[in-house]
Design an enzyme around this catalytic site. Structure first.
Site, PDB file in Angstrom:
ATOM      1  N   GLU A   1       1.888  -8.082 -17.420  1.00 46.80           N
ATOM      2  CA  GLU A   1       2.072  -9.341 -16.893  1.00 46.80           C
ATOM      3  C   GLU A   1       0.921  -9.843 -15.881  1.00 46.80           C
ATOM      4  OE1 GLU A   1       1.915 -12.875 -17.106  1.00 46.80           O
ATOM      5  OE2 GLU A   1       3.680 -11.861 -18.178  1.00 46.80           O
TER       6      GLU A   1
ATOM      7  N   THR B   1       0.432 -14.875 -22.817  1.00 50.31           N
ATOM      8  CA  THR B   1       0.824 -13.880 -23.041  1.00 50.31           C
ATOM      9  C   THR B   1       0.913 -13.466 -24.798  1.00 50.31           C
ATOM     10  OG1 THR B   1       2.265 -12.826 -21.150  1.00 50.31           O
ATOM     11  CG2 THR B   1       2.730 -12.141 -23.120  1.00 50.31           C
TER      12      THR B   1
ATOM     13  N   HIS C   1       4.806 -12.504 -12.533  1.00 52.71           N
ATOM     14  CA  HIS C   1       4.792 -13.633 -13.200  1.00 52.71           C
ATOM     15  C   HIS C   1       4.875 -14.898 -11.787  1.00 52.71           C
ATOM     16  CE1 HIS C   1       4.762 -17.513 -16.016  1.00 52.71           C
ATOM     17  NE2 HIS C   1       5.158 -15.928 -17.062  1.00 52.71           N
TER      18      HIS C   1
ATOM     19  N   ASP D   1      -2.441  -9.108 -19.345  1.00 46.33           N
ATOM     20  CA  ASP D   1      -2.613  -9.576 -20.609  1.00 46.33           C
ATOM     21  C   ASP D   1      -3.493 -10.751 -20.136  1.00 46.33           C
ATOM     22  OD1 ASP D   1      -0.489 -10.367 -18.752  1.00 46.33           O
ATOM     23  OD2 ASP D   1       0.722 -11.439 -19.544  1.00 46.33           O
ATOM     24  N   HIS D   2      -3.647 -11.529 -19.155  1.00 45.76           N
ATOM     25  CA  HIS D   2      -4.078 -12.513 -18.645  1.00 45.76           C
ATOM     26  C   HIS D   2      -4.131 -12.731 -17.270  1.00 45.76           C
ATOM     27  CE1 HIS D   2      -0.794 -14.631 -17.532  1.00 45.76           C
ATOM     28  NE2 HIS D   2      -0.175 -14.505 -18.182  1.00 45.76           N
TER      29      HIS D   2
END
Length: 627
Positions: free
Chosen positions: A254, A296, A411, A470-471
Site C-alpha cells: 500500500e 489500489t 495508507h 500499488d500507487h
C-alpha cells in the site's frame, strides 16, 4: 439620480461574478494547473463564465422574485459545494471528481480518516460568497436589480453568454486540437473548458460509455487482437517455467514508492528488511504504477488482466460484471486454488463482486480475520497481525495456491500507534509527509515477520513471492516537503520519476543466497501478469493483454501512465513536455511523437475492451465467439 438607479446590476450577474472570481482563485490556490503561455492564462480566466452566466440566467425566466432568489441561492450553494468537493478530492488524489467516483458509495464509510485529514476549519471561505449573497437578498441594496427583465434584455444576456462560450471553445481548440476526442488528462479539460463544463462533459461521457456495451460485437475486437499479436514478446527460455507448480504469493504494498528503498530519514534506514531482501530477488528499479482514480483497485485490475484501468472512476465499480481473462482464471485452469486476502470490508472497492468476475475461488475479507481494537489502526488491521493470520490461512489452502494480499497500514493519512513507530517522523511543515516514513517502516517490518513465518510454516521453499507498490503515497500537493526531503525541486520530470514503485520477484532456490539481480528495464504494473505466468510455465501468446514479460529479451523499455504520460529508456513525456532522461531537460517534442501515438492507441484499445465488454466475444483458442 435616475441614471444611477438604472445603473444597478442584475442579481444573477452578481451571483455569477462572485462564483467566477472564486473559481479563478481556486484554480490558482487549490489546483496545481500548469500554465505555459498567456493564451492558456486567458482561457483559464474566462472558462467558468459562460456556464455560470447560463445557470444563473435561467432565473430570468421566473416570474416570481421569491422563486428567482431562492433558485439563485440554491445554485450558488450547489456550485460552491461542487468546487469544494473537487478541492478536497484534489488534496489527496491530485485529480478532479468524476461521475463514476460519486457512484462508489460503498467506499464512503471507509474513507473517514483520509477525508477528515483533507478538510480544514478554514474551508468555510469556500462558501463565503454564498453568505454575502444571502445578505444581499435579505437587505436588497440599491445597486442590485431584483426586478424581472424584459425579453430583449434576456436575449441580449444569453447572446453575450453564447459569445463567451464560443470564444472559449474556439481558443481552447486552437490551443489544444481534438480537445474533446483525444484527451486522457482531466487537468487539460479543466484548464480549457472549465471545472463546471468539465463535469457536464463527464456526464456526457458516462451516458456515451453506457451505450457502448449494448452496441458492441465481436468485430470490435479485430483491431485490438491484431495489435496485441503484433506486439507479443517471447518469454526468456531459461526463466520460462522456473517456478512451475509453486504457490504464488502476490503482495500489494500500500502506497509504497520506490524512493524509500535504500534511503534514510533523520539518519535512520526506512526499509532495512526490503533493502536486504531485494539483494536475494529480481528487483526492478525502473518500474511504475499506472493507476487512475481507482488507486489500489486499479493496481489489482492491471495485475490481473494486463489491461489499463479507466480514466474515469474505478473498473471495480463501473464494469464489475464484465467478462475477464484474469491471471486468477488462468491459474484456475492450471490447477491452482485462487484467493484474495484483505482484512477489510468485503464490499470495499466492490471487491466481493469484482473478485467473482476475476475468478477467485475464495475471498478472505474482514470476517476471516480476528480483528480487534488492539491490532487495528487507520483503515483496519495492522500489517503484522494481518500477515501472521494470513499464513495460518495459507496452511489450510489446497496446494498449489495463488494468494493475493493487500496491506493496509501504510495508507493515507499514515497514522500509527506510538508503540509501533520504529523510526522518528520526518521534520517538515507537512505532517502527511512526516508520518509517511513511519508507516513505510512498519510495513517493512511486517514483511520481515511474514517471510519468517512463511519459513516456519514450510511454505516458503515451495512458493514464489511477488511484491509491488500499488500507487503513490505522497501526491503532488506535497511537493514542497518532498523537495526538501529529496534536496531538489519537484519538477514535472521529477514528479513522474516519483511514480516509480517497487517490483520484487523472489524465488527461493533461484534468486536467494546472493543470486538476486537489479534489473533496470522500464516497466509497469501492466507487465506483471505475463511476467508471472511465464515464470510458472503458462503460455500467454493467445491472451488479450497489453503488458510484456519483463524478463523477455524482446521486452520494450516503455511504460504509459493512465493520464497519457509515458517513460522510455531515453525520454519522459510529462506535463505536455518531452524530457531527455540523460539531461532531465526539455527537448524537441518530436522525439516523443511516436511514443505518444503508441500510448494513445493502447489506452484507446483497452478502454474499448472494457466499455464494450469485448472479451465476452473472445475465447482462448483465438476465435471470435458468436454474438
Amino acid at each position: 439620480m435616475s441614471k444611477l438607479k438604472k445603473a444597478n446590476i442584475l442579481l444573477p450577474i452578481v451571483a455569477a461574478i462572485f462564483l467566477w472570481i472564486k473559481t479563478d482563485i481556486v484554480y490558482k490556490t487549490a489546483f496545481n494547473i500548469k500554465i505555459e503561455n498567456w493564451m492558456q492564462e486567458f482561457i483559464l480566466l474566462i472558462n467558468p463564465a459562460s456556464f455560470l452566466f447560463f445557470v444563473f440566467g435561467v432565473s430570468l425566466y421566473f416570474k416570481s422574485e421569491k422563486v428567482r432568489n431562492r433558485y439563485i441561492l440554491l445554485m450558488s450553494f450547489v456550485l460552491s459545494f461542487v468546487i469544494y468537493a473537487n478541492v478536497v478530492f484534489y488534496r489527496f488524489f491530485t485529480d478532479f471528481l468524476t461521475l463514476p467516483v460519486l457512484f462508489q458509495t460503498n467506499n464512503f464509510s471507509d474513507l473517514g480518516d483520509s477525508a477528515a485529514a483533507e478538510i480544514y476549519w478554514s474551508d468555510f471561505v469556500y462558501f463565503f460568497d454564498v453568505i454575502i449573497l444571502i445578505l444581499i437578498v435579505r437587505f436588497k441594496p440599491k445597486m442590485v436589480n431584483f426586478k424581472k427583465t424584459t425579453r430583449i434584455n434576456r436575449r441580449a444576456y444569453f447572446l453575450v453568454t453564447a459569445a463567451i462560450l464560443f470564444l472559449n471553445l474556439g481558443l481552447a481548440e486552437a490551443e489544444r486540437p481534438q480537445l474533446l476526442t483525444r484527451t486522457f488528462d482531466r487537468e487539460i479539460l479543466v484548464k480549457n473548458i472549465g471545472s463546471f463544463s468539465y463535469h457536464l462533459y463527464d456526464i456526457f461521457l458516462q451516458s456515451k460509455t453506457s451505450a457502448q456495451k449494448a452496441m458492441a460485437d465481436g468485430s470490435n475486437l479485430i483491431d485490438v487482437e491484431n495489435y496485441v499479436r503484433a506486439n507479443y514478446v517471447k518469454p526468456d527460455k531459461k526463466l520460462f517455467g522456473v517456478a512451475k507448480g509453486r504457490n504464488v504469493i502476490v503482495i500489494s504494498l500500500e502506497s509504497t514508492q520506490s524512493f524509500v528503498i535504500n534511503s534514510k530519514v533523520n539518519g535512520q534506514v526506512i526499509t532495512p528488511f526490503l533493502n536486504d531482501f531485494i539483494k536475494d530477488s529480481f528487483y526492478f528499479d525502473n518500474f511504475y504504477h499506472q493507476t487512475g482514480q481507482g488507486k489500489t483497485s486499479d493496481a489489482e485490475f492491471l495485475v490481473e488482466n494486463s489491461l489499463y484501468p479507466l480514466n474515469r472512476g474505478a473498473v471495480f465499480f463501473t464494469h464489475a460484471s464484465n467478462k475477464y481473462n484474469s491471471m486468477a482464471q488462468r491459474l484456475n485452469e492450471n490447477g491452482y486454488y485462487t484467493a484474495g486476502m484483505h482484512a477489510n470490508n468485503k464490499s470495499f472497492w466492490n471487491r466481493d463482486i469484482m473478485y467473482k468476475s476475476l475468478g477467485y475461488q475464495q475471498f478472505y475479507s474482514a470476517t476471516s480475520y480476528n480483528i480487534t481494537d488492539e491490532n487495528s489502526v487507520g483503515w483496519g488491521m495492522k500489517d503484522i497481525p494481518f500477515f501472521q493470520q494470513s499464513v495460518d490461512l495459507m496452511k489450510e489452502m489446497p496446494k498449489p495456491f495463488y494468494a493475493k494480499m493487500l496491506t493496509l497500514t501504510n495508507h493515507h493519512p499514515f497514522v500509527l500507534d506510538e508503540s509501533d513507530k520504529l523510526i522518528d517522523e520526518y521534520t517538515s511543515n507537512d505532517k502527511t509527509v512526516n508520518r509517511y516514513f513511519t508507516t513505510v517502516r512498519y510495513t517493512d517490518e511486517s514483511i520481515k515477520e511474514f517471510i519468517t513465518k512463511l519459513k516456519e510454516s514450510g511454505l516458503y521453499d515451495h512458493s514464489i513471492i511477488i511484491m509491488y507498490g500499488d500507487h503513490y503515497g505522497i501526491s503532488e500537493n506535497h511537493n514542497i516537503a518532498m523537495g526538501e526531503y529529496l534536496g531538489k525541486e519537484v519538477t514535472p520530470y521529477v514528479s513522474v520519476d516519483l511514480q516509480k514503485v517497487p517490483f520484487i520477484v523472489h524465488i527461493p532456490g533461484v534468486t536467494d543466497k546472493g543470486k538476486g539481480k537489479l534489473i533496470s528495464e522500464v516497466g509497469g504494473q501492466i507487465d506483471i501478469r505475463p511476467t508471472i505466468l511465464h515464470l510458472l510455465g503458462i503460455d500467454t501468446k493467445k491472451d488479450i493483454q497489453f503488458g510484456e514479460d519483463l524478463f523477455s529479451p524482446e521486452h520494450h523499455n516503455y511504460v504509459v501512465l493512465r493520464d497519457g504520460q509515458f517513460i522510455t529508456d531515453k525520454y519522459v513525456w510529462a506535463g505536455g513536455t518531452c524530457y531527455s532522461k540523460e539531461t532531465e531537460e526539455a527537448i524537441d517534442k518530436n522525439n516523443c511523437t511516436k511514443y505518444q501515438e503508441k500510448a494513445g492507441t493502447e489506452l484507446d484499445y483497452s478502454d474499448k475492451i472494457i466499455y464494450g465488454d469485448l472479451l465476452r466475444f473472445y475465447d482462448m483458442k483465438g476465435n471470435e465467439k458468436n454474438n
